[in-house]
Design a protein around this motif. Structure first.
Motif, PDB file in Angstrom:
ATOM      1  N   ALA A 254      -6.942  -1.893  13.661  1.00  0.00           N
ATOM      2  CA  ALA A 254      -7.965  -3.338  13.624  1.00  0.00           C
ATOM      3  C   ALA A 254      -6.649  -4.491  13.249  1.00  0.00           C
ATOM      4  CB  ALA A 254      -9.233  -2.652  13.271  1.00  0.00           C
ATOM      5  N   GLY A 255      -5.237  -4.403  13.039  1.00  0.00           N
ATOM      6  CA  GLY A 255      -4.719  -4.795  11.967  1.00  0.00           C
ATOM      7  C   GLY A 255      -4.271  -5.181  10.823  1.00  0.00           C
ATOM      8  N   TYR A 256      -4.701  -3.907  10.219  1.00  0.00           N
ATOM      9  CA  TYR A 256      -4.972  -4.002   8.615  1.00  0.00           C
ATOM     10  C   TYR A 256      -4.066  -2.341   8.572  1.00  0.00           C
ATOM     11  CZ  TYR A 256      -8.379  -7.526   8.696  1.00  0.00           C
ATOM     12  OH  TYR A 256      -8.476  -8.926   7.903  1.00  0.00           O
ATOM     13  N   PRO A 257      -3.512  -2.952   7.500  1.00  0.00           N
ATOM     14  CA  PRO A 257      -2.947  -0.773   6.859  1.00  0.00           C
ATOM     15  C   PRO A 257      -3.820  -0.127   6.442  1.00  0.00           C
ATOM     16  CG  PRO A 257      -1.965  -3.252   5.184  1.00  0.00           C
ATOM     17  CD  PRO A 257      -2.955  -3.258   6.892  1.00  0.00           C
ATOM     18  N   LYS A 258      -3.525   1.389   6.876  1.00  0.00           N
ATOM     19  CA  LYS A 258      -3.775   2.239   5.982  1.00  0.00           C
ATOM     20  C   LYS A 258      -3.135   1.953   4.121  1.00  0.00           C
ATOM     21  CE  LYS A 258      -3.429   6.844   6.462  1.00  0.00           C
ATOM     22  NZ  LYS A 258      -3.638   8.355   7.610  1.00  0.00           N
ATOM     23  N   LEU A 259      -3.927   2.084   3.365  1.00  0.00           N
ATOM     24  CA  LEU A 259      -2.668   2.212   2.030  1.00  0.00           C
ATOM     25  C   LEU A 259      -2.507   3.499   1.514  1.00  0.00           C
ATOM     26  CD1 LEU A 259      -3.753  -1.248   1.130  1.00  0.00           C
ATOM     27  CD2 LEU A 259      -1.837  -0.958   2.218  1.00  0.00           C
ATOM     28  N   GLY A 260      -3.741   4.106   2.625  1.00  0.00           N
ATOM     29  CA  GLY A 260      -3.003   5.788   1.569  1.00  0.00           C
ATOM     30  C   GLY A 260      -4.526   6.147   0.997  1.00  0.00           C
ATOM     31  N   THR A 261      -5.087   7.867   1.124  1.00  0.00           N
ATOM     32  CA  THR A 261      -6.049   8.330   0.955  1.00  0.00           C
ATOM     33  C   THR A 261      -7.078   7.789  -0.596  1.00  0.00           C
ATOM     34  OG1 THR A 261      -5.156   9.346  -1.734  1.00  0.00           O
ATOM     35  CG2 THR A 261      -4.507  10.447   0.774  1.00  0.00           C
ATOM     36  N   VAL A 262      -8.282   7.819  -0.624  1.00  0.00           N
ATOM     37  CA  VAL A 262      -9.456   7.706  -1.771  1.00  0.00           C
ATOM     38  C   VAL A 262      -8.505   6.979  -2.827  1.00  0.00           C
ATOM     39  CG1 VAL A 262     -11.692   8.420  -2.293  1.00  0.00           C
ATOM     40  CG2 VAL A 262     -10.868   8.356  -0.088  1.00  0.00           C
ATOM     41  N   SER A 263      -7.480   9.462  -3.120  1.00  0.00           N
ATOM     42  CA  SER A 263      -7.572   9.533  -4.412  1.00  0.00           C
ATOM     43  C   SER A 263      -6.176   7.706  -4.730  1.00  0.00           C
ATOM     44  CB  SER A 263      -6.828  10.555  -4.546  1.00  0.00           C
ATOM     45  OG  SER A 263      -7.354  11.634  -4.609  1.00  0.00           O
ATOM     46  N   ASP A 264      -6.168   7.364  -3.670  1.00  0.00           N
ATOM     47  CA  ASP A 264      -4.934   6.239  -4.221  1.00  0.00           C
ATOM     48  C   ASP A 264      -5.555   4.833  -4.397  1.00  0.00           C
ATOM     49  OD1 ASP A 264      -2.449   7.208  -3.744  1.00  0.00           O
ATOM     50  OD2 ASP A 264      -2.757   7.466  -1.351  1.00  0.00           O
ATOM     51  N   LEU A 265      -7.171   5.302  -4.005  1.00  0.00           N
ATOM     52  CA  LEU A 265      -8.346   3.620  -3.420  1.00  0.00           C
ATOM     53  C   LEU A 265      -8.241   4.304  -5.185  1.00  0.00           C
ATOM     54  CD1 LEU A 265      -9.625   1.642  -2.837  1.00  0.00           C
ATOM     55  CD2 LEU A 265     -11.481   3.695  -1.266  1.00  0.00           C
ATOM     56  N   VAL A 266      -8.726   4.588  -6.053  1.00  0.00           N
ATOM     57  CA  VAL A 266      -8.676   4.975  -7.195  1.00  0.00           C
ATOM     58  C   VAL A 266      -8.074   4.337  -8.107  1.00  0.00           C
ATOM     59  CG1 VAL A 266      -9.580   6.668  -9.158  1.00  0.00           C
ATOM     60  CG2 VAL A 266     -10.610   6.683  -6.801  1.00  0.00           C
ATOM     61  N   ASP A 267      -6.631   4.276  -8.197  1.00  0.00           N
ATOM     62  CA  ASP A 267      -5.344   3.494  -8.554  1.00  0.00           C
ATOM     63  C   ASP A 267      -5.248   2.081  -8.318  1.00  0.00           C
ATOM     64  OD1 ASP A 267      -4.772   6.216  -9.546  1.00  0.00           O
ATOM     65  OD2 ASP A 267      -3.491   6.443  -8.466  1.00  0.00           O
ATOM     66  N   TYR A 268      -6.293   2.260  -6.840  1.00  0.00           N
ATOM     67  CA  TYR A 268      -5.506   0.330  -6.171  1.00  0.00           C
ATOM     68  C   TYR A 268      -6.862  -0.183  -7.458  1.00  0.00           C
ATOM     69  CZ  TYR A 268      -5.632  -3.475  -3.318  1.00  0.00           C
ATOM     70  OH  TYR A 268      -5.746  -4.749  -2.650  1.00  0.00           O
ATOM     71  N   ALA A 269      -8.016   0.183  -7.574  1.00  0.00           N
ATOM     72  CA  ALA A 269      -8.640  -0.463  -8.485  1.00  0.00           C
ATOM     73  C   ALA A 269      -8.882  -0.284  -9.544  1.00  0.00           C
ATOM     74  CB  ALA A 269     -10.081   0.471  -7.843  1.00  0.00           C
ATOM     75  N   ARG A 270      -7.843   0.532  -9.998  1.00  0.00           N
ATOM     76  CA  ARG A 270      -7.232  -0.417 -11.106  1.00  0.00           C
ATOM     77  C   ARG A 270      -6.611  -0.714 -11.366  1.00  0.00           C
ATOM     78  NH1 ARG A 270     -11.833   2.474 -14.084  1.00  0.00           N
ATOM     79  NH2 ARG A 270     -11.778   5.149 -13.725  1.00  0.00           N
ATOM     80  N   SER A 271      -5.476  -1.331 -10.805  1.00  0.00           N
ATOM     81  CA  SER A 271      -4.707  -2.011 -11.225  1.00  0.00           C
ATOM     82  C   SER A 271      -5.035  -3.444 -10.457  1.00  0.00           C
ATOM     83  CB  SER A 271      -3.313  -1.595  -9.867  1.00  0.00           C
ATOM     84  OG  SER A 271      -3.318  -1.865  -8.793  1.00  0.00           O
ATOM     85  N   THR A 272      -6.206  -3.244  -9.213  1.00  0.00           N
ATOM     86  CA  THR A 272      -5.957  -5.534  -8.726  1.00  0.00           C
ATOM     87  C   THR A 272      -8.207  -5.303  -8.499  1.00  0.00           C
ATOM     88  OG1 THR A 272      -4.683  -6.604  -6.952  1.00  0.00           O
ATOM     89  CG2 THR A 272      -5.840  -3.969  -6.103  1.00  0.00           C
ATOM     90  N   ARG A 273      -7.545  -6.187  -8.372  1.00  0.00           N
ATOM     91  CA  ARG A 273      -9.170  -6.347  -8.762  1.00  0.00           C
ATOM     92  C   ARG A 273      -9.902  -6.104  -6.918  1.00  0.00           C
ATOM     93  NH1 ARG A 273     -10.565 -11.939  -6.619  1.00  0.00           N
ATOM     94  NH2 ARG A 273     -12.550 -11.897  -5.179  1.00  0.00           N
ATOM     95  N   LEU A 274     -10.753  -5.029  -7.351  1.00  0.00           N
ATOM     96  CA  LEU A 274     -11.410  -4.874  -5.779  1.00  0.00           C
ATOM     97  C   LEU A 274     -12.953  -4.976  -5.604  1.00  0.00           C
ATOM     98  CD1 LEU A 274     -10.916  -3.806  -3.147  1.00  0.00           C
ATOM     99  CD2 LEU A 274     -11.745  -1.199  -4.401  1.00  0.00           C
ATOM    100  N   ASP A 275     -13.643  -5.412  -5.027  1.00  0.00           N
ATOM    101  CA  ASP A 275     -14.995  -5.741  -5.044  1.00  0.00           C
ATOM    102  C   ASP A 275     -16.222  -5.018  -4.099  1.00  0.00           C
ATOM    103  OD1 ASP A 275     -14.865  -8.654  -6.989  1.00  0.00           O
ATOM    104  OD2 ASP A 275     -14.503  -8.929  -5.149  1.00  0.00           O
ATOM    105  N   LEU A 276     -15.575  -4.558  -3.584  1.00  0.00           N
ATOM    106  CA  LEU A 276     -16.351  -3.986  -2.419  1.00  0.00           C
ATOM    107  C   LEU A 276     -15.775  -2.580  -1.845  1.00  0.00           C
ATOM    108  CD1 LEU A 276     -18.956  -4.000  -0.966  1.00  0.00           C
ATOM    109  CD2 LEU A 276     -18.377  -5.710   0.497  1.00  0.00           C
TER     110      LEU A 276
END
Length: 537
Positions: A254-276
């Motif tokens: 839907a126009g948004y990139p797949k940024l990785g796996t759920v493990s990547d999501l953990v790293d992502y939330a550690r390095s930048t702001r994520l609310d939901l």
């Protein structure tokens, strides 16, 4: 749905009762981890995955603001504007009387009653007219018309009541007209200032709920389209994460990139702001859902399950909503909105008061440290703070300078030769922790919370996060100078797995049951616990 630690009973628990409560939990997080079939270190940041966290995070996202628990939320902003409106209206009413009627008409009881009635009724009507929605702060003209209508209705109602109550003659009509005109001008000017304030912060994405979508396919596309249609919901989708390969989940959804796996999501939330985080997996995919939740529940974010992903038809009140999009609650941040503000004010006010009262003691200890052994007065050590962020905490130096252990590679034990004679006393009484009041004033620590452990802290041979399932969930709130674990005797040396497990269990209990009164209880109990604890060296 699921709760962070499955603990919701009274904070007054002995260790025996505490363990029984843990065992009797109907579905706590350890059950979740077992159901996920991943009992070994499920909560540590998973580094063995396809692609690194850096590759999963677009360059534009790396500089996104981190959430330290103090970002001004839309709920806090709206509440603050309500308080500001009420205060401005009340002050203006009294100021208008003072300037126009001083020495002519006594203030008495009638004018304060009218002023406070106008302030209260106006704020209530502003709420009804939608003047406190975040969308009303983003533009001026339409919200200004609604504000004018609500303000005019306020005075129409007040004037009508005065006439029917036969008290209109007790008030100056000129004062009432001046109050109306100046009040409208002041409120519109306030909204112009607020517009500039909100616009500047919206450009930085401060009032958006940065949201990650987990799961791909048609369900994810449908959810994304629905969220994009909710312009007033304040949802900013940052990307999609999916454990499935590209052959089952496309790289752009839907126009948004797949940024990785759920493990990547953990790293992502550690390095930048994520609310939901919103899952689009169907409930039928229970095993897969639980495996993902086992990795994500340790993060200080809200986790929701899209109602579009389930065939369950529940009553509207069973859902929470992102705009008008229904979702099921899975995990909540332990603290949000006014809870954060309340705790921050408590920390700063009480922390400053303690610093002033204890300044002579701290000065005496600083002189004693300097005179009893060569080296710096303060010891600085890297520790894990909120959301695993590394912070530098201050302590009075308790070891000989040439034997200081900055990485906590070896725990301090009874009779440790590295500790100075003065150091044994200040460690035993926790007086060495007093400089951490400066960390509190800087916003890095709270007065009460899970103790911040050194980055490489471990039991005799094993890092803490490899010993305890859910260890990183301690970092869903700011760490503290004292805490529930400490006053229950779980402070000092953690040379066995059981000691760190018990400490983490108490920390998770505190997070689940936090309140300001609980903080006060812990602070009042801390001095006695320092005297009775035997394993702090």
């Amino acid at each position: 749905m699921f709760r962070d630690a499955g603990l919701a009973s009274s904070p007054h628990l002995t260790d025996e009762k505490f363990e029984r409560k843990q065992t009797m939990s109907a579905f706590d997080v350890r059950d979740l981890l077992k159901a996920a079939g991943n009992p070994s270190q499920p909560n540590a940041v998973d580094t063995a995955h396809d692609g690194s966290a850096e590759s999963a995070i677009p360059p534009a996202e790396i500089g996104a603001p981190r959430d330290h628990g103090g970002v001004l939320s839309p709920v806090v902003l709206s509440g603050s504007v309500r308080l500001a409106d009420m205060a401005l209206i009340a002050i203006l009413g009294f100021a208008t009387h003072f300037v126009q009627l001083r020495g002519v008409v006594a203030l008495g009881w009638s004018y304060p009653a009218a002023i406070l009635s106008v302030a209260g009724l106006a704020v209530a009507l502003f709420q009804i007219f939608g003047s406190y929605r975040i969308a009303a702060f983003r533009t001026f003209f339409k919200p200004a018309l609604r504000l004018t209508a609500a303000w005019s209705l306020t005075f129409l109602v007040v004037a009508t009541v005065m006439v029917f109550a036969k008290v209109a003659d007790h008030y100056s009509r000129i004062w009432l007209a001046l109050f109306y005109a100046l009040g409208l001008a002041l409120l519109l000017a306030e909204r112009l200032v607020l517009l500039r304030f909100v616009t500047a912060r919206m450009l930085r994405g401060q009032f958006d709920r940065r949201t990650a979508i987990v799961g791909g396919g048609p369900l994810a596309e449908e959810l994304i389209r629905a969220l994009e249609a909710e312009s007033d919901a304040g949802i900013r989708i940052v990307g999609v994460f999916d454990d499935r390969g590209d052959n089952r989940s496309s790289s752009v959804i839907a126009g948004y990139p797949k940024l990785g796996t759920v493990s990547d999501l953990v790293d992502y939330a550690r390095s930048t702001r994520l609310d939901l985080v919103v899952f689009t997996l169907p409930i039928a995919a229970e095993d897969r859902l639980l495996q993902m939740l086992a990795k994500l529940w340790v993060l200080p974010i809200d986790i929701r399950l899209s109602a579009k992903a389930t065939k369950l038809k529940l009553r509207p009140r069973a859902y929470s909503y992102l705009g008008s999009v229904p979702v099921l609650d899975v995990f909540d941040k332990p603290m949000a909105d006014w809870d954060i503000v309340t705790k921050a004010i408590f920390d700063r006010v009480v922390g400053m008061a303690m610093l002033i009262v204890l300044a002579p003691v701290m000065l005496g200890l600083a002189i004693a440290v300097r005179l009893t052994s060569p080296g710096p007065i303060l010891f600085r050590q890297k520790r894990l703070g909120f959301n695993n962020e590394t912070i530098e905490v201050y302590k009075f130096r308790s070891m000989y300078a040439d034997q200081s252990d900055f990485t906590a590679a070896k725990q301090v034990t009874r009779g440790d030769p590295r500790v100075t004679p003065l150091g044994r006393f200040i460690r035993r009484t926790s007086l060495d922790e007093l400089p951490q009041l400066f960390n509190v004033l800087k916003g890095e620590l709270s007065l009460v919370g899970p103790r911040p452990h050194a980055v490489q802290a471990k039991t005799s041979t094993t890092l803490y996060d490899q010993v305890v399932d859910g260890y990183f969930a301690r970092h869903k709130v700011k760490p503290g100078i004292t805490g529930w674990a400490q006053i229950n005797g779980w402070r000092g040396e953690t040379d066995t797995d059981e000691k760190i497990q018990r400490r983490v269990e108490h920390d998770l209990y505190y997070i689940e049951n936090w309140s300001i009164l609980f903080d006060v209880q812990i602070m009042l109990a801390t001095p006695l616990s320092l005297v009775t604890t035997k394993n702090a060296y």
